[in-house]
Design an enzyme around this catalytic site. Structure first.
Site, PDB file in Angstrom:
ATOM      1  N   SER A 164      -9.318   1.088   3.245  1.00 28.31           N
ATOM      2  CA  SER A 164      -8.563   1.972   2.367  1.00 28.31           C
ATOM      3  C   SER A 164      -7.491   1.244   1.551  1.00 28.31           C
ATOM      4  O   SER A 164      -6.877   1.824   0.659  1.00 28.31           O
ATOM      5  CB  SER A 164      -7.902   3.086   3.196  1.00 28.31           C
ATOM      6  OG  SER A 164      -7.047   2.546   4.188  1.00 28.31           O
TER       7      SER A 164
ATOM      8  N   LYS B 164       0.840  -1.192   0.000  1.00 26.55           N
ATOM      9  CA  LYS B 164       0.000   0.000   0.000  1.00 26.55           C
ATOM     10  C   LYS B 164       0.878   1.246   0.000  1.00 26.55           C
ATOM     11  O   LYS B 164       1.933   1.279   0.641  1.00 26.55           O
ATOM     12  CB  LYS B 164      -0.892  -0.048   1.234  1.00 26.55           C
ATOM     13  CG  LYS B 164      -1.962   1.025   1.342  1.00 26.55           C
ATOM     14  CD  LYS B 164      -2.795   0.757   2.589  1.00 26.55           C
ATOM     15  CE  LYS B 164      -3.898   1.754   2.801  1.00 26.55           C
ATOM     16  NZ  LYS B 164      -4.700   1.428   4.010  1.00 26.55           N
TER      17      LYS B 164
ATOM     18  N   SER C 228      -9.421  -1.518   7.321  1.00 31.29           N
ATOM     19  CA  SER C 228      -8.900  -1.224   5.984  1.00 31.29           C
ATOM     20  C   SER C 228      -8.154  -2.348   5.298  1.00 31.29           C
ATOM     21  O   SER C 228      -7.827  -2.240   4.114  1.00 31.29           O
ATOM     22  CB  SER C 228      -8.006   0.021   6.037  1.00 31.29           C
ATOM     23  OG  SER C 228      -8.781   1.175   6.206  1.00 31.29           O
TER      24      SER C 228
END
Length: 460
Positions: A151, A76, A175
């Site tokens: 996310s 990420k 997330s």
């Protein structure tokens, strides 16, 4: 060995490298082709195919016997890497390349793996749709009109599409687990503090953690060992060894029919294969959860983000970062903390000193009173919804607020610091559904043993 990149997990890939049936460079080249084929998903933020192919060979040769020898992962874009920029999905940091890798990245490299790409995400990790006004919307591999969750949406989409075998996300309130559920992969949130948290663009030091996403429980166990240093074996367990709590209140209320049917079917399957299911309730915990969840996030983000910038991106001011936020939902959240309505310290102190200890006491007492090893529930109350619904989503004919609706079931575990794992739940519909198991803090390896048994039960 044929390279079925949708099915081949990380463990099998490393085994193939070591026995010589697949060359790391050939594997990396296949991944690069997959990335090009699925570029419409907008899952990757930074990616260099030549670097991927070259580094796969170099990593394997440097660490031929290591647990991740030659394995490329996607990370990420809020996790510091020196080979790619770390933007947090926001404008002010798009060209920010850290001078040091995050500790979790160092552990991956020490174990013979490497970060082959950075994945797109919800801006500053402050949402669950991964609809980012700065870098574009990430798309769900099962239906490109749908959100992938967030996310960590880019990591989940890349793993689900076979672009990478596994990857790293971060989880504050869900997330890792939410996008895993919506994309049909496995997402793990470890006990808070189990993995090093330095070198990550933060929201809340109290609640944030890095977490792996993958396509098999054995891969999650592999990465958990690498990231935590916990080398204890994950037992080959049978479901009959476990007592699992079913918290009907809150977790099972107002579910999308697709989710309700899929999860109930799997509860029956778990029970028929020996798991003991008992009804439990966390009723007294919810006022404490509400008084803890957002107060901690809003208070800490206004201190943790500037501290990250000062340490890792000194040329970017907090004011410049805020001015560059492009996503309306994220801008609104941060702007709400800039004036007189900012979260007061008294609410934060009450959250930390009163509500968190009481949540942990209630949570532990439910486990103790019922003799349970874990609880089980739908990861999210609904499957993926169309891109663009950042404010509200349809749930059973009503418009529900997007963010609190999707995090409703994942939030509690985050707040008590418990480990949780979302598994794909077999469905007859086109969109994936996740089923989650949460345990007591510190019981990560035993939770993975349960997840392994559940994974087998749900695929038979």
């Amino acid at each position: 060995m044929t390279l079925d990149l949708e099915q081949l997990d990380a463990t099998a890939a490393v085994e193939a490298f070591k026995d010589g049936s697949v060359a790391p460079a050939a594997y990396a080249e296949a991944l690069a082709g997959r990335a090009a084929e699925y570029s419409n998903l907008n899952a990757l933020q930074s990616f260099d195919p030549e670097y991927l192919i070259r580094t796969a060979t170099e990593a394997f040769q440097a660490h031929p016997e290591a647990p991740l020898s030659g394995l490329p992962l996607v990370a990420k874009d809020n996790i510091n890497t020196t080979n790619y920029p770390t933007s947090g999905g926001t404008k002010a940091l798009l060209d920010h390349t850290p001078t040091n890798d995050a500790s979790v990245v160092k552990r991956i490299i020490h174990a013979g793996g490497f970060i082959g790409a950075k994945s797109r995400m919800h801006e500053l990790a402050f949402g669950i749709t991964s609809n980012n006004a700065i870098t574009g919307a990430v798309r769900n591999p099962h239906d490109s009109n749908m959100i992938p969750g967030g996310s960590s949406g880019g990591t989940a989409a890349a793993v689900a599409a076979g672009i990478f075998p596994a990857g790293l996300g971060t989880d504050t309130g869900g997330s890792c687990r939410i996008p895993a559920a919506l994309c049909g992969v496995i997402g793990f949130r470890p006990t808070t503090g189990r993995y090093a948290g330095d070198g990550v663009v933060p929201i809340s030091h109290t609640r944030d953690t890095v977490g792996p996403l993958a396509r098999s429980v054995r891969d999650i166990a592999l990465f958990d060992g690498v990231l935590s240093g916990d080398t204890s074996a994950v037992a080959e367990a049978k479901l009959a060894e476990f007592t699992i709590g079913v918290p009907r209140q809150m977790f099972y209320e107002d579910l999308d029919p697709v989710v309700a049917q899929a999860v109930e079917t799997q509860l029956s399957s778990l029970s028929s294969q020996g798991a003991k299911l008992v009804e439990v309730s966390f009723e007294p915990i919810w006022p404490h959860n509400e008084a803890f969840s957002f107060p901690v996030v809003f208070y800490e983000v206004m201190r943790d983000l500037p501290a990250y910038l000062a340490k890792h991106a000194a040329d970017v001011t907090f004011e410049a970062l805020v001015a560059g936020i492009g996503s309306p939902d994220v801008a609104g959240a941060i702007d709400s903390q800039l004036g007189d309505d900012a979260m007061p310290e008294a609410a934060y102190r009450a959250a930390m000193d009163i509500h968190r200890p009481e949540m942990r006491r209630i949570y532990g007492k439910v486990f103790e009173d019922h003799g349970i090893d874990a609880i089980v529930f739908p990861t999210t109350p609904l499957p993926a919804r169309p891109i663009g619904g950042d404010e509200t989503v349809d749930l059973n004919g009503e418009q529900a607020p997007t963010f609190p609706t999707y995090i409703r079931n994942t939030d509690l575990g985050s707040n008590v610091g418990a480990p949780g794992i979302s598994l794909p739940c077999p469905v007859t519909s086109d969109l994936p559904v996740g089923i989650e198991f949460d345990a007591l803090p510190g019981q990560d390896r035993s939770l993975l043993a349960l997840a392994g048994a559940a994974e087998k039960a749900m695929t038979q």
